[in-house]
Write an enzyme that holds these catalytic residues in place. Structure first.
Site, PDB file in Angstrom:
ATOM      1  N   GLN A  11      47.291  17.825  15.369  1.00  9.16           N
ATOM      2  CA  GLN A  11      48.007  19.253  15.999  1.00  9.16           C
ATOM      3  C   GLN A  11      49.670  19.432  15.910  1.00  9.16           C
ATOM      4  OE1 GLN A  11      46.500  21.357  20.025  1.00  9.16           O
ATOM      5  NE2 GLN A  11      46.577  19.019  19.948  1.00  9.16           N
ATOM      6  N   ASP A  38      47.453   4.711   7.528  1.00 10.41           N
ATOM      7  CA  ASP A  38      47.425   4.640   8.216  1.00 10.41           C
ATOM      8  C   ASP A  38      48.045   3.683   9.089  1.00 10.41           C
ATOM      9  OD1 ASP A  38      45.822   2.789  10.729  1.00 10.41           O
ATOM     10  OD2 ASP A  38      43.989   1.998   9.322  1.00 10.41           O
ATOM     11  N   ILE A  39      48.772   3.863  10.297  1.00 14.25           N
ATOM     12  CA  ILE A  39      50.058   2.998  10.909  1.00 14.25           C
ATOM     13  C   ILE A  39      49.620   1.826  11.114  1.00 14.25           C
ATOM     14  CG2 ILE A  39      51.279   5.229  11.172  1.00 14.25           C
ATOM     15  CD1 ILE A  39      50.636   4.709  14.300  1.00 14.25           C
ATOM     16  N   ALA A  62      48.657   9.049  16.233  1.00 13.36           N
ATOM     17  CA  ALA A  62      47.751   8.511  17.715  1.00 13.36           C
ATOM     18  C   ALA A  62      45.987   8.167  17.748  1.00 13.36           C
ATOM     19  CB  ALA A  62      48.539   8.809  19.077  1.00 13.36           C
ATOM     20  N   THR A 103      53.395  10.025  25.860  1.00 10.11           N
ATOM     21  CA  THR A 103      52.756  11.494  26.793  1.00 10.11           C
ATOM     22  C   THR A 103      53.495  11.493  28.274  1.00 10.11           C
ATOM     23  OG1 THR A 103      49.957  11.600  27.740  1.00 10.11           O
ATOM     24  CG2 THR A 103      51.111   9.148  26.623  1.00 10.11           C
ATOM     25  N   TYR A 152      44.394   4.233  27.632  1.00 12.68           N
ATOM     26  CA  TYR A 152      45.666   5.672  26.669  1.00 12.68           C
ATOM     27  C   TYR A 152      46.613   5.197  27.007  1.00 12.68           C
ATOM     28  CZ  TYR A 152      47.587   9.812  24.688  1.00 12.68           C
ATOM     29  OH  TYR A 152      48.195  10.587  24.055  1.00 12.68           O
ATOM     30  N   LYS A 156      49.796   3.919  24.895  1.00  9.25           N
ATOM     31  CA  LYS A 156      51.244   4.527  25.180  1.00  9.25           C
ATOM     32  C   LYS A 156      52.709   4.389  25.183  1.00  9.25           C
ATOM     33  CE  LYS A 156      51.173   8.186  22.884  1.00  9.25           C
ATOM     34  NZ  LYS A 156      50.913   9.051  21.346  1.00  9.25           N
TER      35      LYS A 156
END
Ligand SMILES: NC(=O)c1ccc[n+]([C@@H]2O[C@H](COP(=O)([O-])OP(=O)(O)OC[C@H]3O[C@@H](n4cnc5c(N)ncnc54)[C@H](OP(=O)(O)O)[C@@H]3O)[C@@H](O)[C@H]2O)c1
Length: 304
Positions: A11, A38-39, A62, A103, A152, A156
Site C-alpha cells: 500500500q 527479499d529483505i 514488512a 507502527t 507483530y 517491529k
C-alpha cells in the site's frame, strides 16, 4: 536524488512511488517488489543496494499480517527484524539515508488517563467504560515507553532497534491504521456493505486512520532534511473502528446499521491495543506536520 523503495507493491510502497515520480527534486525512483528483493536475505540486500546506489532507501517491506505473525514468529522475525538490520547495515555502508516504517502497535495501548472516576467501572458497561477512558487518554508521543502486546509489535520494536544501532542516518516513522491501494479496513467495510445491511464493529479500540497519500507526502518532505530520529506520523484526530465504519458509510451514502461491540466479540489470535493513538510531536516541532484530519483524508480517498 535517487530513492529506492522496498516492498514496492504494498500500500505505502505504491503511493510513495507515485508521489516521488512527480517530485522534481527526485531524479530516480526504484520501486522494488518482494520478488526482486527479499529483505530477509542479507546477500540480496547487499547486491541490490550496491547495484542501485540510492541516496535514500525507504523500507516499506514488512510482514504485516498481524494475526499470522503469532503463528509464523520466525518469518515475522526474519522480515521485520533481520530485514531492517540488513538494510541499515547496507545503507550505512553506501552512505544512504534509511527511512524505516514502524507502527502504533509498539505501544501496549492501555488507556493512559490519570483521572480515575470512582465506581465508573462498575456503573457502566465494559464498552461505555472503555469509550470514556479513551476520551480522557492522551495520544502516545515518540519518547513514551514501548511495550508491544503481540508478535507483530514485538518484531517491529526490534526492527526499530536494529535501524538505530546500524544506521545513524535514519528516520523511523511510526504510522497507524493505513489505507491506500490494497487490502485495508476501508475496503473491507465497503465490500461487506455489498452483502450486509447490518454489521458489528469493534468500538473499544482507538487510533488514527491514516491515508497512504497523506503519509507519503510527509515522508518525502522529511527525508529531504537531516533531522534524523523517530517520528509519529498519522492523520490528525482519534477514533474507533466503529467510528471509522460509520463515517465510511456516511460519506458513501450507504444505509448500513453499524452496531458497536467490544474486542471480546471478535476474538483474534493477536491481542490488539485498546488505545494506540499517536501524537505527531516531533513533526510538529519541525513544522513538518502537514497531515489532514482523518475525516478529510477519508473523504478524499473515497472520492467525495
Ligand atoms: N497497514 C497498516 O495498517 C499499518 C499500520 C501501521 C504501520 N504499518 C507499517 O507500514 C509499512 C507499510 O505497510 P503497508 O500497509 O503498505 O503493508 P503491505 O501493503 O502489507 O505491504 C508490505 C509489502 O512488503 C512486502 N514484503 C513482505 N515480506 C517481504 C520481504 N521479505 N521482502 C520484501 N518485501 C516483503 C509485501 O509483499 P507480498 O505482498 O508479496 O508479501 C508487500 O508488498 C509496514 O512497515 C507496516 O508495518 C502498516
Amino acid at each position: 536524488m535517487k530513492v529506492l523503495i522496498t516492498g514496492g507493491l504494498g500500500q505505502l510502497g505504491l503511493e510513495l512511488s507515485k508521489q516521488l515520480q512527480a517530485r522534481a527534486e527526485i531524479t530516480d525512483v526504484y520501486s522494488i517488489s518482494r520478488q526482486k528483493l527479499d529483505i530477509s536475505s542479507e546477500k540480496s540486500v547487499q547486491v541490490v543496494l550496491i547495484q542501485y546506489q540510492p541516496d535514500i532507501v525507504i523500507n516499506c517491506a514488512a510482514y504485516t499480517a498481524v494475526d499470522l505473525c503469532e503463528e509464523h514468529e520466525d518469518r515475522a522475525y526474519q522480515v521485520n527484524v533481520l530485514g531492517p538490520r540488513y538494510l541499515a547495515q547496507a545503507c550505512n555502508q553506501i552512505g544512504a539515508k534509511l527511512v524505516h516504517i514502524s507502527t502504533d502497535y509498539v505501544f501496549d495501548g492501555h488507556f493512559n488517563n490519570i483521572e480515575v472516576i470512582e465506581n465508573e467501572k462498575y456503573l457502566s458497561s465494559p464498552l461505555e467504560y472503555r469509550m470514556n477512558q479513551a476520551k480522557r487518554s492522551i495520544p502516545w508521543i515518540e519518547t513514551d515507553e514501548v511495550n508491544p502486546q503481540n508478535v507483530y509489535g514485538k518484531t517491529k520494536v526490534e526492527g526499530e532497534e536494529m535501524v538505530r544501532e546500524y544506521c545513524p542516518n535514519h528516520f523511523i516513522v511510526r504510522t497507524a491504521w493505513l489505507y491506500g491501494e490494497g487490502n485495508n479496513f476501508v475496503r473491507t467495510m465497503l465490500k461487506l456493505a455489498e452483502t450486509n445491511k447490518e454489521l458489528n464493529v469493534v468500538a473499544d479500540q482507538f487510533g488514527n486512520p491514516t491515508s497512504t497519500k497523506e503519509l507519503a507526502r510527509v515522508i518525502i518532505d522529511l527525508v529531504q532534511t537531516e533531522y534524523y530520529g523517530t517520528y509519529h506520523a498519522t492523520c490528525e484526530g482519534v477514533c474507533s473502528w466503529y467510528d471509522l465504519a460509520c463515517k465510511i458509510f456516511k460519506i458513501k451514502g450507504l444505509e448500513v446499521q453499524v452496531n458497536p461491540v467490544t474486542s471480546e466479540a471478535f476474538p483474534r489470535p493477536a491481542k490488539r491495543p485498546y488505545y494506540s493513538a499517536l501524537e505527531n510531536k516531533n513533526l510538529k516541532e519541525l513544522g513538518l506536520n502537514t497531515f489532514k484530519h482523518w475525516e478529510e483524508a477519508l473523504k478524499e480517498y473515497l472520492g467525495n
